[in-house]
Design a protein around this motif. Structure first.
Motif, PDB file in Angstrom:
ATOM      1  N   CYS A  98      -7.620   7.887  -1.723  1.00 42.31           N
ATOM      2  CA  CYS A  98      -6.370   8.459  -2.235  1.00 42.31           C
ATOM      3  C   CYS A  98      -5.275   7.422  -2.359  1.00 42.31           C
ATOM      4  CB  CYS A  98      -5.900   9.592  -1.321  1.00 42.31           C
ATOM      5  SG  CYS A  98      -5.442   9.037   0.347  1.00 42.31           S
ATOM      6  N   GLU A 136     -11.072  16.766  -0.760  1.00 40.94           N
ATOM      7  CA  GLU A 136      -9.714  16.592  -0.218  1.00 40.94           C
ATOM      8  C   GLU A 136      -9.054  15.354  -0.804  1.00 40.94           C
ATOM      9  OE1 GLU A 136      -7.177  14.369   2.820  1.00 40.94           O
ATOM     10  OE2 GLU A 136      -9.186  13.894   2.087  1.00 40.94           O
ATOM     11  N   VAL A 138      -4.676  13.605  -1.696  1.00 42.93           N
ATOM     12  CA  VAL A 138      -3.229  13.797  -1.640  1.00 42.93           C
ATOM     13  C   VAL A 138      -2.802  14.705  -2.791  1.00 42.93           C
ATOM     14  CG1 VAL A 138      -2.749  11.608  -0.499  1.00 42.93           C
ATOM     15  CG2 VAL A 138      -2.893  11.685  -2.990  1.00 42.93           C
ATOM     16  N   ARG A 198      -2.170  18.276   2.231  1.00 44.06           N
ATOM     17  CA  ARG A 198      -3.229  17.708   1.416  1.00 44.06           C
ATOM     18  C   ARG A 198      -3.681  18.715   0.362  1.00 44.06           C
ATOM     19  NH1 ARG A 198      -1.624  13.598   2.771  1.00 44.06           N
ATOM     20  NH2 ARG A 198      -2.729  11.761   3.550  1.00 44.06           N
ATOM     21  N   THR A 394       2.649  14.103   8.964  1.00 44.89           N
ATOM     22  CA  THR A 394       1.308  13.736   8.542  1.00 44.89           C
ATOM     23  C   THR A 394       0.843  12.465   9.236  1.00 44.89           C
ATOM     24  OG1 THR A 394       1.747  14.694   6.393  1.00 44.89           O
ATOM     25  CG2 THR A 394      -0.136  13.218   6.558  1.00 44.89           C
TER      26      THR A 394
END
Length: 532
Positions: A98, A136, A138, A198, A394
């Motif tokens: 990501c 998964e 960002v 996310r 995060t």
């Protein structure tokens, strides 16, 4: 690490999970917990295949999941049918790189090649035909687009093509309440003490994908469990060192953020002290260190000096029964400055302090966490917070939260604002970026201590068990694995939800494939039923 030339039989396994970017195992751990909660036996009727190119990461995964199958390789280096029998996979999961989608890059140049891992995921899906998908990334992944002259157009065109390919392979893809493909979830809403957000692309060949309902909330009227806060993962026995005694004084931006935290989270009477702290840079602190005033000379110094100075002395026992023991966070302490009201009876350890105009008396001590700002957003872009009031921010591979300011106000030499420790920890990144800040107020004197949050703390902020072992010869490697991990409790909620679906797929109701009017990309039609 295992690397068999042919896949082992899956005939006896009821659940087969493939984690393409296993890393430290956050996603795998959560899904394994979900499988056990559903009655599965790990290694018997639950089979987990973990793949990762990092030696440290795959070692971590193997150490904590010895029953799983491990491949130390990039996913593009493996032939999927050599790993798992096509058609045998229940859930294919993973988080493609990501880095080159995230806003945390601060607008740095982008190379399309470093975004390629999402395309490799499609190859595995095409080859293995898993029943369910859990990808998964960002939230900025939705803006995946062409790169022209080193700059992304951010129109989301490539993301839409990527989604379209999944649909062409027969998968129904989850949409959020705005009709966008993918759904953004916060880890703190599912029991992790971090506020990490996310994007999850959930797909299914057999069901209509939905997201799990939150289990935790900050609102008591939601009838959900309370957020797990940053304070629950902080090791309060480690108080850090005084910023005034550091061999490398903190940057001026860091001092400004400390000052802002004092104003937000401490007694209003500490505002003059915050005003002084805010003005000090490394050279100023070095000058203060070269001219420390002994406590016995305090009265004279107060009369003669107009600039801030450091005072060294002993922790004192004040009238009224205050002991010389270090107080717990939240204790009410007494402090006198510039009034000659320093204690006569002293014992304990030396305490340096910056003095300023005015006398300060009853001060409530409250700790707060200072996360690091994103590169493009200024000194106070990430608010400091009370670790007992909210989950951690995060957790990332750079560990942007990580400054522990213990009864001394201390912070990290980064960019960020103050926030409460009674809230979830902000995003933990791949480098150390968080510090706990807590005014240290003794019967006299004010100090600021500082330390980075350690891996054993940020690991638990990501939901890993306290005894989960992160392998690696350096803290940098350990922090990177932790920051890159999917929060465990969020992964558990997603795994349990996906593996126990019983909602019919939209295609079951006879829905055809139509064009999304905004993207002109094929999408499953929304078909009404009598239950709506």
């Amino acid at each position: 690490m295992t690397s068999p030339s042919s896949p082992s039989s899956s005939s006896d396994a009821e659940i087969v999970v493939v984690d393409l970017f296993a890393g430290a195992g956050g996603l795998s751990t959560g899904i394994a917990q979900a499988c056990e909660a559903l009655g599965g036996t790990l290694g018997e009727d639950v089979r987990l295949v973990a793949i990762n190119h990092s030696e440290d990461a795959i070692a971590t995964h193997e150490q904590n999941h010895p029953w799983a199958e491990h491949y130390h390789a990039k996913i593009e280096e493996l032939h999927p049918p050599d790993v798992v029998d096509p058609g045998a996979v229940t859930l294919l999961a993973g988080g493609p790189s990501c880095t080159h989608h995230s806003n945390a890059r601060g607008g740095k140049p982008i190379r399309e090649q470093e975004r390629a891992s999402a395309w490799h995921v499609l190859h595995w899906i095409q080859q293995l035909r898993p029943e369910q998908l859990l990808i998964e990334n960002v939230p900025e992944f939705r803006s995946w687009s062409r790169v022209i002259d080193g700059e992304a157009t951010n129109d989301g065109a490539i993301y839409q093509q990527w989604i379209q390919t999944l649909q062409a392979l027969g998968y129904t893809i989850i949409r959020d309440d705005r009709g966008r493909y993918g759904v953004t979830l916060r880890a703190c809403d599912y029991g992790d003490p971090t506020s990490r957000r996310r994007l999850f692309v959930i797909g299914s060949r057999t069901h209509k994908p939905t997201a799990p309902e939150p289990t935790h909330s900050a609102d008591p009227e939601d009838d959900l469990r309370e957020y797990r806060t940053a304070a629950t993962i902080i090791d309060w026995s480690d108080r850090g060192e005084s910023i005034w005694a550091r061999s490398r004084p903190l940057a001026k931006n860091t001092m400004q953020r400390i000052a802002e935290g004092i104003r937000r989270h401490c007694d209003d009477r500490l505002a003059p002290y915050a005003d002084v702290v805010e003005t000090l840079g490394p050279e100023d602190v070095e000058q203060l260190q070269d001219d420390v005033v002994p406590i016995d000379d305090l009265e004279t110094a107060v009369k003669e000096r107009t600039e801030p100075f450091l005072v060294t002395g002993e922790v004192a026992i004040a009238d009224g029964g205050v002991t010389g023991e270090e107080p717990d966070p939240g204790a009410v302490l007494v402090m006198g400055q510039h009034s000659g009201a320093y204690p006569r009876d002293a014992q304990g350890r030396p305490v340096p302090t910056v003095t300023t105009t005015g006398a300060i008396h009853h001060i409530a001590v409250d700790a707060f966490v200072k996360p690091r700002n994103l590169p493009q957003r200024g000194v106070h872009s990430n608010a400091t917070y009370d670790p007992g009031a909210q989950p951690a921010h995060t957790i990332t591979a750079r560990n942007h939260d990580g400054h522990l300011v213990s009864p001394y106000l201390i912070v990290y030499n980064g960019q960020s604002d103050a926030a409460d420790v009674d809230e979830p920890l902000p995003t933990v990144r791949t480098k150390a970026r968080h510090a706990l800040i807590e005014p240290d107020l003794f019967p006299w004197g004010l100090d600021i201590r500082y330390r980075l949050l350690e891996p054993h703390e940020t690991k638990q902020a990501q939901g890993f068990p306290a005894d989960y072992e992160i392998c690696g010869d350096t803290k940098r490697s350990v922090r990177k694995q932790i920051g890159n991990a999917v929060p465990v409790n969020l992964a558990r909620a997603l795994g349990a939800h996906i593996l126990s679906w019983n909602t019919p797929s939209l295609s079951t109701f006879g829905g055809g494939v139509t064009a999304d009017p905004e993207t002109e990309i094929p999408a499953y039609a929304e078909v009404s039923s009598t239950d709506d």
